[in-house]
Design a protein around this motif. Structure first.
Motif, PDB file in Angstrom:
ATOM      1  N   LYS A 168      58.674  19.513  67.979  1.00  0.00           N
ATOM      2  CA  LYS A 168      58.354  18.589  67.152  1.00  0.00           C
ATOM      3  C   LYS A 168      59.220  17.782  66.572  1.00  0.00           C
ATOM      4  N   LYS A 204      54.555   7.656  70.801  1.00  0.00           N
ATOM      5  CA  LYS A 204      55.066   8.488  69.738  1.00  0.00           C
ATOM      6  C   LYS A 204      55.785   9.773  70.596  1.00  0.00           C
ATOM      7  N   ILE A 205      56.680  10.474  69.959  1.00  0.00           N
ATOM      8  CA  ILE A 205      57.089  11.735  70.476  1.00  0.00           C
ATOM      9  C   ILE A 205      56.378  12.560  70.259  1.00  0.00           C
ATOM     10  N   GLU A 237      64.812   7.778  69.612  1.00  0.00           N
ATOM     11  CA  GLU A 237      63.921   6.722  68.905  1.00  0.00           C
ATOM     12  C   GLU A 237      62.901   6.021  69.667  1.00  0.00           C
ATOM     13  N   THR A 284      62.813  15.186  66.490  1.00  0.00           N
ATOM     14  CA  THR A 284      63.097  13.752  67.256  1.00  0.00           C
ATOM     15  C   THR A 284      64.426  13.614  67.722  1.00  0.00           C
ATOM     16  N   SER A 285      65.124  15.086  68.059  1.00  0.00           N
ATOM     17  CA  SER A 285      66.154  15.340  68.400  1.00  0.00           C
ATOM     18  C   SER A 285      66.229  16.819  69.061  1.00  0.00           C
ATOM     19  N   VAL A 336      62.394  14.708  76.569  1.00  0.00           N
ATOM     20  CA  VAL A 336      61.434  14.024  75.553  1.00  0.00           C
ATOM     21  C   VAL A 336      60.047  13.865  76.192  1.00  0.00           C
ATOM     22  N   HIS A 363      69.509  12.651  70.193  1.00  0.00           N
ATOM     23  CA  HIS A 363      68.508  12.025  69.507  1.00  0.00           C
ATOM     24  C   HIS A 363      67.565  11.009  69.956  1.00  0.00           C
TER      25      HIS A 363
END
Length: 822
Positions: free
Chosen positions: A779, A763-764, A757, A781-782, A792, A755
């Motif tokens: 798209k 931004k991711i 953050e 977050t993990s 990432v 995951h």
């Protein structure tokens, strides 16, 4: 009426009259004529009836944008698994913008670098036109329909990617390349309006010819001076000037020549670039300025010597790449393209084939700057379809316009050395194919006579190791395209057994291997024994029900398609024969779609030397050991197996005579490459511990490498490719996260969900692992790791400052890194 004015030696003398010394280009006015038009679009996905409803939701975003990559993977999508198992559909983009009153005296146009696909464009409710081809750039003049001052304008774009399948690989959907707003005087150089060639090149001097097209949209005759400066490293080297006269609503072409002494030649090792700045002057005032980058180089393809660049033989060591950027989808990002090219350059690659369509302009800008031999390709199909809704439906109306526009846009790029007019087109076997080939070659030579024309032609089929003569599906109908006279280079797709007999089969056109290899691998997965070759699938036209239940493929160089060959087999042939100018491997990177040999649940390819996330597979180091001067020692596989299991160990190496292998300090023997071997191998029962390889030259140690048995996954490590990036809203940092044991050894089978953050002004943008079977969104977050690795991608915001990225996974120690936005 088209007028031409040829400037000969007198104008070179004129340049010395005007400028007796070098001037900095900064002394010349550079009024911007092209500005980014990417920001603050609104987007709607669906048909027009839904768009018109009161509850319709438009989303604000920036382009380039690919809506397909945001969707869920499913074999039920019309694009099919071969098309990436992602959705297409019908999309709408609109944007409001204002223009100052002073702009009303100028011309304003919008340029799209590419929209996939079948786009239609309106400005303030007025229809501008349609462009079916999703890979070509185009421009519309907006001037007659614009508002100025306080009244805003609205541009509307309809993108129709609902008719699928229309591609054999992942296409993406939307305004997926850059958009530009251009403002010019009514007397100007139009889009793609210059052609710079170097008809005479030596290390002592070069003659540069500049053809500039001038457009006069005034209602009166215009007289002036066309002034062209030659710029190198921001310094003016030379200048020519000529008078012109253009009738009202007419065009004129002016040809100028500039001589440069001691030119800095463009090459793959030292890609030196020049610019010509073309200025239109009326009454002493500059009314338009147009800059064209180019390079000075001399090259030829020779039947005996292969490829010769600037008088020296050079083997083309190329790869094919599709246009997608892995987890980023088809949306163009210059840094993402640059990263791909950096990874290839580090491997020793010096060539790129744009399979199978015109690329984004940014790719060619980078290949110019970084030094690649580019084969630019126009079409994957002609009149005969490969999928139900592909470009063949538009061929009759659009192919001539599309190939001309590709040539006009790209012909100044010094990295382009070859034009390919098609890839594995079914027409190649018929006289109709010969006719189309001659037509496309004629168009190509009309707009660029300086480069050879080729086509990627299917193999002669049913070849075997003992028969190296050309064979065809229908022997009474040989390859009509190859014999049409249209091609300056015979382009081989596969058929590696026939390459050594090229000069017998084709006594005239030289050789280029347009597409080769098609070897298969999953990064980090290995099977034993490693010295057997597997052919997956058995035949291209028979569904494959073999392989591994989990859709893995051994990363030893031992699995190939029936039409292809292993990496080592392919390179050995190219390496051995001087007259073989070079090759382009299928492929540099894994790509979305076409998951040969498997079907669903696989959704991306296994062909790449590098996986979809940008992590190299092991054959990367074979090429690096052969293609670079950097010392290489790479051993495989990982060292986590069952006690007593019989395992194979390979080593790729260079700069050394031999490699000695040690297991827990005990020698397992010394190996040397024999004959044309490209690796050495040991076979023995597995014992956990430390595997250490030592390469030696004349008894002296060159390199040492270790592989250790990993314990249970315990922590994460994190490493960005760049810790400082631009705060421009576009720049990216690609961050690798490894899953390791408590001693920092990568856990080679770990697939934990990691995951992410992010805090601060970033931004991711995407997450990925390189797993061809993963259905997790890029798209999110993990993402689940593949064999101990996950990626990432962080996109910069527009404010400077630190961005903190934290990776966590259940039961593992977290890892954090900081990216500085500057």
């Amino acid at each position: 009426m088209l007028q031409k004015s040829y400037i000969l030696s007198a104008l070179i003398l004129l340049s010395s009259f005007f400028y007796s010394c070098k001037k900095s280009s900064s002394e010349v006015s550079h009024a911007p004529r092209k500005i980014s038009f990417n920001e603050d679009w609104q987007f709607f996905l669906g048909d027009s009836s839904k768009m018109a409803s009161s509850g319709a939701q438009w989303r604000t975003l920036n382009v380039p944008h690919d809506w397909s990559i945001e969707g869920e993977f499913s074999p039920k999508h019309p694009a099919g698994v071969g098309g990436g198992a992602l959705p297409g559909g019908l999309g709408w983009y609109k944007k409001k913008f204002s223009l100052a009153a002073k702009d009303s005296t100028r011309l304003t146009a919008v340029t799209f670098d590419g929209v996939y696909q079948d786009s239609k464009v309106w400005i303030n409710g007025k229809y501008l036109g349609n462009r079916p081809n999703g890979y070509i750039g185009f421009q519309y003049d907006l001037t007659l329909f614009l508002h100025y001052g306080n009244e805003p304008n609205e541009i509307l774009v309809k993108v129709n990617n609902a008719h699928q399948p229309n591609s054999r690989w992942y296409s993406g959907s939307g305004i997926y390349r850059n958009v530009w707003l251009t403002k010019t005087d009514k007397l100007h150089v139009p889009l793609w309006g210059t052609f710079v060639t170097t008809p005479q090149v030596s290390r002592d001097s070069a003659l540069i010819q500049v053809e500039a097209r001038l457009v006069n949209q005034y209602r009166s005759v215009k007289n002036g001076i066309l002034e062209t400066s030659l710029i190198y490293r921001d310094q003016q080297v030379n200048l020519v000037a000529s008078e012109f006269e253009i009738q009202a609503q007419d065009t004129s072409e002016v040809t100028q020549q500039i001589k440069v002494l001691q030119p800095q030649l463009w090459s793959t090792e030292d890609p030196q670039l020049y610019s010509v700045v073309t200025r239109i002057k009326v009454g002493g005032e500059v009314v338009d300025e147009y800059t064209t980058k180019f390079g000075i180089r001399d090259f030829t393809f020779d039947l005996e010597k292969g490829f010769i660049l600037n008088g020296e033989q050079l083997k083309i060591k190329g790869v094919n790449n599709h246009h997608d950027l892995g987890p980023l989808g088809a949306a163009v990002n210059k840094r993402a393209i640059e990263r791909q090219l950096e990874i290839m350059k580090e491997m020793g690659v010096n060539g790129i084939r744009t399979a199978h369509n015109p690329p984004a302009p940014e790719l060619l800008e980078l290949t110019d700057e970084m030094g690649f031999i580019v084969m630019a390709e126009s079409f994957d199909m002609w009149e005969n379809a490969k999928t139900a809704n592909d470009y063949s439906n538009f061929w009759d109306e659009w192919h001539e316009r599309d190939v001309k526009d590709m040539l006009l846009r790209d012909r100044n790029h010094p990295s382009i050395f070859i034009w390919s007019i098609g890839n594995e087109v079914p027409e190649q076997w018929s006289e109709r194919g010969a006719e189309i080939g001659r037509e496309l070659a004629r168009i190509t030579k009309e707009f660029d006579p300086t480069r050879p024309v080729t086509a990627g032609m299917n193999p002669p089929v049913h070849t075997n190791e003992d028969d190296v003569t050309l064979q065809f599906d229908e022997p009474q109908q040989p390859n009509a395209l190859a014999g049409s006279g249209a091609l300056d280079l015979i382009g081989y797709n596969y058929a590696h057994q026939t390459w050594p007999k090229h000069q017998v089969n084709f006594p005239q056109p030289p050789f280029i291997a347009t597409e080769t290899t098609s070897a298969l691998a999953t990064r980090g997965f290995y099977e034993f024994p490693s010295d057997t070759t597997k052919i997956w699938p058995v035949r291209w036209d028979i569904p494959f029900d073999g392989g591994n239940p989990d859709h893995t493929i051994s990363a030893f160089d031992q699995v190939r398609t029936p039409w292809g060959s292993t990496h080592e087999t392919t390179w050995k042939i190219i390496k051995k024969h001087e007259f073989l100018s070079g090759f382009y491997i299928w492929t540099g990177f894994d790509y979305l779609g076409e998951p040969t040999p498997y079907g669903w649940p696989s959704r991306s390819s296994y062909f790449g030397i590098v996986d979809l996330a940008g992590f190299p597979k092991d054959t990367y180091y074979m090429y690096k050991s052969e293609w670079t001067n950097e010392p290489v020692l790479h051993i495989l596989p990982h060292w986590n197996w069952e006690e007593g299991q019989i395992v194979d160990v390979w080593a790729y190496y260079n700069k050394a005579d031999e490699v000695e292998l040690f297991l827990n300090g005990e020698t397992m023997g010394t190996k040397k490459k024999q004959g044309d071997d490209l690796h050495v191998m040991w076979r023995f029962p597995f014992k956990k511990g430390i595997l250490r390889a030592v390469s030696k030259k004349d008894g002296k140690v060159v390199l040492e490498k270790e592989v250790r048995t990993a314990g249970e996954p315990a922590k994460l490590t994190i490493q960005p490719d760049r810790s400082s990036i631009k705060a421009d809203g576009q720049d990216l940092s690609f961050i690798t996260v490894n899953i390791t044991d408590e001693n920092g050894i990568i856990a080679p089978r770990a697939n934990n969900v990691v995951h992410f953050e992010v805090t601060g002004g970033g931004k991711i943008e995407a997450v990925a692992s390189g797993d061809p079977t993963s259905h997790e969104s890029f798209k999110g977050t993990s993402h689940s790791a593949l064999n101990g690795k996950v990626l990432v991608v962080i996109r910069a915001g527009k404010e400077a400052g630190p961005v903190e990225v934290t990776a966590t996974a259940n039961g593992l120690q977290k890892a954090t890194t900081t990216i500085n936005l500057e």
